[in-house]
Design an enzyme around this catalytic site. Structure first.
Site, PDB file in Angstrom:
ATOM      1  N   ILE A   1       0.824  -1.213   0.000  1.00 18.86           N
ATOM      2  CA  ILE A   1       0.000   0.000   0.000  1.00 18.86           C
ATOM      3  C   ILE A   1       0.856   1.259   0.000  1.00 18.86           C
ATOM      4  O   ILE A   1       0.376   2.338  -0.365  1.00 18.86           O
ATOM      5  CB  ILE A   1      -1.009   0.015   1.164  1.00 18.86           C
ATOM      6  CG1 ILE A   1      -0.312   0.095   2.531  1.00 18.86           C
ATOM      7  CG2 ILE A   1      -1.910  -1.198   1.108  1.00 18.86           C
ATOM      8  CD1 ILE A   1      -1.278   0.336   3.675  1.00 18.86           C
ATOM      9  N   GLU A   2       2.113   1.158   0.405  1.00 19.24           N
ATOM     10  CA  GLU A   2       2.989   2.330   0.386  1.00 19.24           C
ATOM     11  C   GLU A   2       3.507   2.621  -1.021  1.00 19.24           C
ATOM     12  O   GLU A   2       3.517   3.766  -1.459  1.00 19.24           O
ATOM     13  CB  GLU A   2       4.170   2.119   1.338  1.00 19.24           C
ATOM     14  CG  GLU A   2       3.837   2.276   2.812  1.00 19.24           C
ATOM     15  CD  GLU A   2       3.650   3.731   3.219  1.00 19.24           C
ATOM     16  OE1 GLU A   2       3.938   4.631   2.412  1.00 19.24           O
ATOM     17  OE2 GLU A   2       3.199   3.963   4.356  1.00 19.24           O
ATOM     18  N   SER A   3       3.976   1.583  -1.710  1.00 20.99           N
ATOM     19  CA  SER A   3       4.694   1.829  -2.965  1.00 20.99           C
ATOM     20  C   SER A   3       4.351   0.859  -4.081  1.00 20.99           C
ATOM     21  O   SER A   3       4.897   0.983  -5.179  1.00 20.99           O
ATOM     22  CB  SER A   3       6.196   1.729  -2.706  1.00 20.99           C
ATOM     23  OG  SER A   3       6.551   0.384  -2.376  1.00 20.99           O
TER      24      SER A   3
ATOM     25  N   TYR B   1      -5.892   4.203   6.380  1.00 25.34           N
ATOM     26  CA  TYR B   1      -4.623   3.517   6.154  1.00 25.34           C
ATOM     27  C   TYR B   1      -4.598   2.124   6.781  1.00 25.34           C
ATOM     28  O   TYR B   1      -4.200   1.149   6.131  1.00 25.34           O
ATOM     29  CB  TYR B   1      -3.497   4.385   6.733  1.00 25.34           C
ATOM     30  CG  TYR B   1      -2.095   3.897   6.496  1.00 25.34           C
ATOM     31  CD1 TYR B   1      -1.449   4.134   5.281  1.00 25.34           C
ATOM     32  CD2 TYR B   1      -1.378   3.245   7.498  1.00 25.34           C
ATOM     33  CE1 TYR B   1      -0.146   3.732   5.066  1.00 25.34           C
ATOM     34  CE2 TYR B   1      -0.066   2.834   7.292  1.00 25.34           C
ATOM     35  CZ  TYR B   1       0.539   3.078   6.072  1.00 25.34           C
ATOM     36  OH  TYR B   1       1.838   2.674   5.871  1.00 25.34           O
TER      37      TYR B   1
END
Length: 217
Positions: free
Chosen positions: A31-33, A132
């Site tokens: 989910i970050e990158s 998140y």
């Protein structure tokens, strides 16, 4: 993203195990990158784990005109594991630790003090942070059993490489010529390099080469 997880997943899981934290945290990088070391955000965060420069420096990631170690998959993963472990020990709860990874420990601590609860689901936090943790949970479900959720892509093979330390500037084109490789392949193996040249570092730069090419270089 799930297909690309095959490139870095085994390495990430090993680092997480070494730090004694849950292997499912591998999906935080999804989910970050999207498991891309070249990912870069509007907030100037970079790499698999989207470190901003200040946090990266706290965990030993070097950024200068030659290299950006936030983009080094292994170094950044080791930094992220330590950071996540520190947040968990400080806040006492993985939901709060993940929230702090997104919006900062100070903001989460302030919200806890102001609102009198340590329950993530009851805290009033920035909308992005409130979304998140559920996004991470969804990524875990998808990653554990992709087929059950309609995903059938095969995983990319793990990235394999050999290491050699070089202590002067060498153009990637010269390295590729010596190794019978390509500049693009060397870029993919060394995403921390900001230019197509190794840095003039007296301490030495750990260059990643295709398997079997170290002796040639």
């Amino acid at each position: 993203y799930l297909a690309r997880s095959g490139r870095y997943g085994p390495m990430i899981r090993q680092v997480l195990r070494e730090n004694g934290i849950p292997e499912d945290l591998v999906y935080l990088s999804l989910i970050e990158s999207g498991f891309s070391p070249n990912a870069y955000s509007r907030a100037h965060a970079a790499g698999l784990w989207q470190f901003i420069q200040s946090t990266g420096r706290l965990y030993g990631l070097k950024v200068d005109k030659w290299v950006d170690e936030r983009r080094d998959p292994e170094k950044a993963t080791r930094a992220a594991a330590r950071h996540l472990k520190d947040l968990r020990e400080s806040l006492g709860d993985w939901n709060l630790a993940l929230a702090a990874y997104n919006c900062g420990e100070a903001r989460v601590t302030k919200a806890i003090g102001k609102q009198g609860t340590r329950n993530f689901w009851e805290l009033d936090l920035p909308r992005q942070t409130e979304e998140y943790v559920p996004r991470f949970m969804a990524a875990v479900y998808l990653g554990r059993d992709p087929a059950a959720h309609g995903f059938h892509s095969d995983l990319d093979p793990p990235i394999e490489h050999e290491r050699i330390v070089v202590s002067r500037s060498i153009r990637l084109s010269k390295i590729a010529e010596a190794c019978g490789s390509s500049v693009e392949e060397l870029r993919q193996l060394n995403p921390s390099l900001r230019r197509d040249v190794t840095p003039p570092d007296r301490a030495g730069f750990e260059l990643h080469l295709p398997v079997g090419k170290v002796a040639l270089l």
